[in-house]
Design a protein around this motif. Structure first.
Motif, short mmCIF file in Angstrom:
data_model
loop_
_atom_site.label_atom_id
_atom_site.label_comp_id
_atom_site.label_asym_id
_atom_site.label_seq_id
_atom_site.Cartn_x
_atom_site.Cartn_y
_atom_site.Cartn_z
N ARG A 267 1.96 -8.77 6.17
CA ARG A 267 2.90 -7.85 6.81
C ARG A 267 2.92 -8.08 8.31
O ARG A 267 1.89 -8.33 8.93
CB ARG A 267 2.51 -6.41 6.53
CG ARG A 267 2.75 -6.03 5.08
CD ARG A 267 2.37 -4.59 4.84
NE ARG A 267 3.15 -3.65 5.61
CZ ARG A 267 4.31 -3.13 5.22
NH1 ARG A 267 4.83 -3.49 4.08
NH2 ARG A 267 4.94 -2.26 5.96
N LYS A 268 4.10 -7.95 8.89
CA LYS A 268 4.26 -8.07 10.34
C LYS A 268 4.07 -6.70 10.96
O LYS A 268 4.31 -5.67 10.32
CB LYS A 268 5.64 -8.63 10.67
CG LYS A 268 5.82 -10.02 10.13
CD LYS A 268 7.23 -10.52 10.35
CE LYS A 268 7.35 -11.89 9.69
NZ LYS A 268 8.66 -12.16 9.22
N ALA A 269 3.66 -6.68 12.22
CA ALA A 269 3.47 -5.40 12.92
C ALA A 269 4.79 -4.65 12.96
O ALA A 269 5.83 -5.20 13.30
CB ALA A 269 2.96 -5.66 14.32
N GLY B 106 8.84 -0.28 4.99
CA GLY B 106 8.98 -0.43 3.55
C GLY B 106 7.68 -0.77 2.87
O GLY B 106 6.65 -0.99 3.49
N ALA B 107 7.75 -0.79 1.58
CA ALA B 107 6.55 -1.09 0.77
C ALA B 107 6.17 -2.56 0.94
O ALA B 107 7.05 -3.41 1.10
CB ALA B 107 6.83 -0.79 -0.69
N PRO B 108 4.88 -2.88 0.89
CA PRO B 108 4.48 -4.28 1.01
C PRO B 108 4.92 -5.09 -0.21
O PRO B 108 4.96 -4.56 -1.32
CB PRO B 108 2.95 -4.21 1.10
CG PRO B 108 2.58 -2.90 0.53
CD PRO B 108 3.74 -1.98 0.74
#
Length: 132
Positions: A112-114, A118-120
């Motif tokens: 995940r980006k900072a 939304g859900a991963p």
């Protein structure tokens, strides 16, 4: 032999064994399996119950931690190649075994980006089985 009237009780142990395949100098044409870890299986409802596959996964992870600079392979049959064995394994532990004919192979999602909303992502589409 047990019958309806006469019950015979036998005690025994059931467990999971993890071995290492090695070449011996006098037989370089084959591998020999040397058992290195063993866990007793306890039935459901007993204290310290653990599924055989969870015990096998735990032992394989332990051996992979003992040998961090080596690539380790866990080779198992259909019963031992499942989500509990594949999940959370070290990067040096590879798994080889049969797959279902209708299995979908996926790549791991990117981290995940900072600030990402939304859900991963759980998976990224990869290879698909051919259409019939």
């Amino acid at each position: 032999m047990s019958t309806q009237k006469h019950k015979r009780l036998r005690f025994g142990l059931s467990g999971a064994v993890l071995g290492i395949a090695v070449h011996l100098p006098f037989r370089k044409d084959r591998y020999f399996g040397l058992p290195v870890l063993w866990r007793v299986y306890r039935k459901k409802g007993q204290p310290d119950h653990q599924k055989r596959t969870d015990a096998a996964a735990q032992m394989a992870r332990q051996v992979a931690r003992w040998l961090p600079d080596r690539e380790c392979w866990l080779i198992g049959d259909r019963a031992y190649v499942n989500a509990s064995v594949l999940r959370d394994r070290p990067s040096n532990l590879k798994v080889l075994g049969p797959a279902r004919w209708d299995a979908v192979l996926n790549q791991r999602p990117e981290p995940r980006k900072a600030g990402q909303r939304g859900a991963p992502a759980r998976r990224v589409s990869g290879c698909r089985r051919p259409a019939r």
